[in-house]
Enzyme design. Structure first.
Site, short mmCIF file in Angstrom:
data_model
loop_
_atom_site.label_atom_id
_atom_site.label_comp_id
_atom_site.label_asym_id
_atom_site.label_seq_id
_atom_site.Cartn_x
_atom_site.Cartn_y
_atom_site.Cartn_z
N HIS A 1 0.87 -1.18 0.00
CA HIS A 1 0.00 0.00 0.00
C HIS A 1 0.90 1.23 0.00
O HIS A 1 1.71 1.43 0.90
CB HIS A 1 -0.90 0.01 1.23
N CYS A 2 0.74 2.05 -1.03
CA CYS A 2 1.61 3.22 -1.20
C CYS A 2 0.83 4.48 -0.84
O CYS A 2 -0.09 4.87 -1.57
CB CYS A 2 2.12 3.30 -2.64
#
Length: 389
Positions: free
Chosen positions: A168-169
């Site tokens: 998850h960025c």
């Protein structure tokens, strides 16, 4: 009394999807709820490029080449396109199991585990599948009620299972998975080139102007150059390093999640079943493979019945109600038979019931009957009353 039509409210399926995602443009845009860092990314990229176009490009286009600002514009547009494509797309979210499917899976698990004694820990919920002559375990997700496909994982931030989950960025405001990984990699690669490009021509601009005006005077005349150099200097190492790390992962056909967990190294001593043992084949599969469609059907129609008004019963005339009280019309699940506690003379026969239901006006009972002295109400469904005990 006029009949009231019950209207149906049509909604999109994205409005009913669980998880912690936000949707815009009628479900076309899908992002995580935490978007603060994404706005910072937009501000840094747009702000730095705006300063570059305002301070450096006019001077460099005259003294060096007009292609410098043109190529900078092309890079900037490509970076923004890849960023928005990564941030606004479905990363590969898997739908949760329906209640019927979840119950069926639970029954299968209970049947497979058998009877477990009290106090004994149940076995882990896993399934084994064979991929390229190697056993891969499919783990059960207690939130989505499904056995996750290979390489899928549950994102704790978005609260969804994502196929081929990488990470998850927060910088792009979305998960990176099967459907947007190539765009994420192209974003980091193009951003690295844009950062190097701006940083290099900032130095060239300062060097050329310092010959005529001096170094200190050049910095005073172009204060935006100082800001650009500082932003590019601190951004360059992280962006270029991230691009190099993902280039390494692509060459091995591996995800960030698998690399952190050591799925194909360490104690497991398992070989990566997804790798082709060839650098070019791995890169082609990740970057040039087919574009997978979304399995969510976010913009599909979901008809729902709205709470329409139902026809109300007619209001009885007060004069009639006063002289002839109406028996309440209540439903009952009791069979249509006389009550066993009702006397024989008060038990209605089937023929009498049919005759009463077909009559248009109430008929008075035989006055010789001592029990039924009051007239009956207008025809209504036969209701069997239970005697009070």
């Amino acid at each position: 009394m006029s009949a009231v039509m019950i209207s149906k409210k049509v909604t999109r399926k994205w409005e009913k999807l669980p998880g912690k995602n936000t949707f815009c443009c009628d479900g076309r845009v899908m992002m995580a709820r935490q978007k603060g860092v994404f706005y910072l990314t937009l501000f840094l990229i747009i702000g730095t490029c705006s300063l570059f176009f305002a301070f450096e490009c006019p001077y460099l286009a005259v003294h060096l080449s007009a292609a410098i600002p043109v190529f900078a514009v092309v890079l900037f547009v490509f970076v923004m396109a890849m960023l928005l494509r990564t941030s606004f797309s479905d990363p590969g979210v898997l739908p949760r199991a329906l209640p019927e499917e979840a119950n069926f899976i639970e029954m299968e698990i209970e049947a497979a585990n058998g009877n477990i004694q009290a106090g004994q820990r149940p076995p882990p919920r896993i399934r084994n599948v064979q991929i390229n002559n190697q056993i891969v375990k499919l783990k059960y997700c207690y939130t989505c009620k499904i056995f996750r496909p290979p390489r899928a994982s549950h994102c704790s931030i978005c609260d969804n299972c994502v196929d081929r989950f990488d990470h998850h960025c927060p910088w792009v405001g979305n998960c990176v998975g099967k459907r947007n990984y190539r765009y994420f990699y192209l974003f980091t690669l193009s951003l690295s080139l844009l950062t190097i490009y701006i940083f290099a021509f900032d130095i060239v601009h300062v060097a050329l102007r310092s010959v005529d005006s001096g170094f200190l005077n050049t910095l005073k005349e172009t204060p935006g150059t100082v800001i650009e150099v500082l932003v590019c200097f601190f951004t360059l190492w992280s962006v270029v390093g991230l691009t190099g790390f993902h280039t390494y992962l692509i060459s091995l056909n591996q995800t960030t999640n698998e690399d952190i967990k050591g799925s194909w190294s360490g104690k497991n001593r398992m070989q990566n079943p997804y790798s082709h043992k060839n650098l070019i084949k791995n890169c082609c599969e990740v970057l040039c493979g087919p574009t997978y469609p979304s399995v969510l059907d976010r913009r599909g129609l979901m008809p729902e019945e709205s709470s329409g008004s139902t026809p109300s019963p007619p209001t009885p005339d007060p004069a009639v109600t006063k002289n002839h009280p109406v028996t309440p019309n209540t439903k009952t699940t009791a069979p249509l038979i006389p009550n066993e506690h009702t006397p024989d003379e008060a038990k209605p026969s089937i023929a009498a019931a049919a005759q009463n239901s077909s009559a248009s006006t109430p008929k008075e009972e035989n006055p010789s009957s001592p029990r039924d002295t009051s007239p009956k109400a207008s025809p209504a469904p036969i209701v069997v009353k239970e005697s009070a005990h």
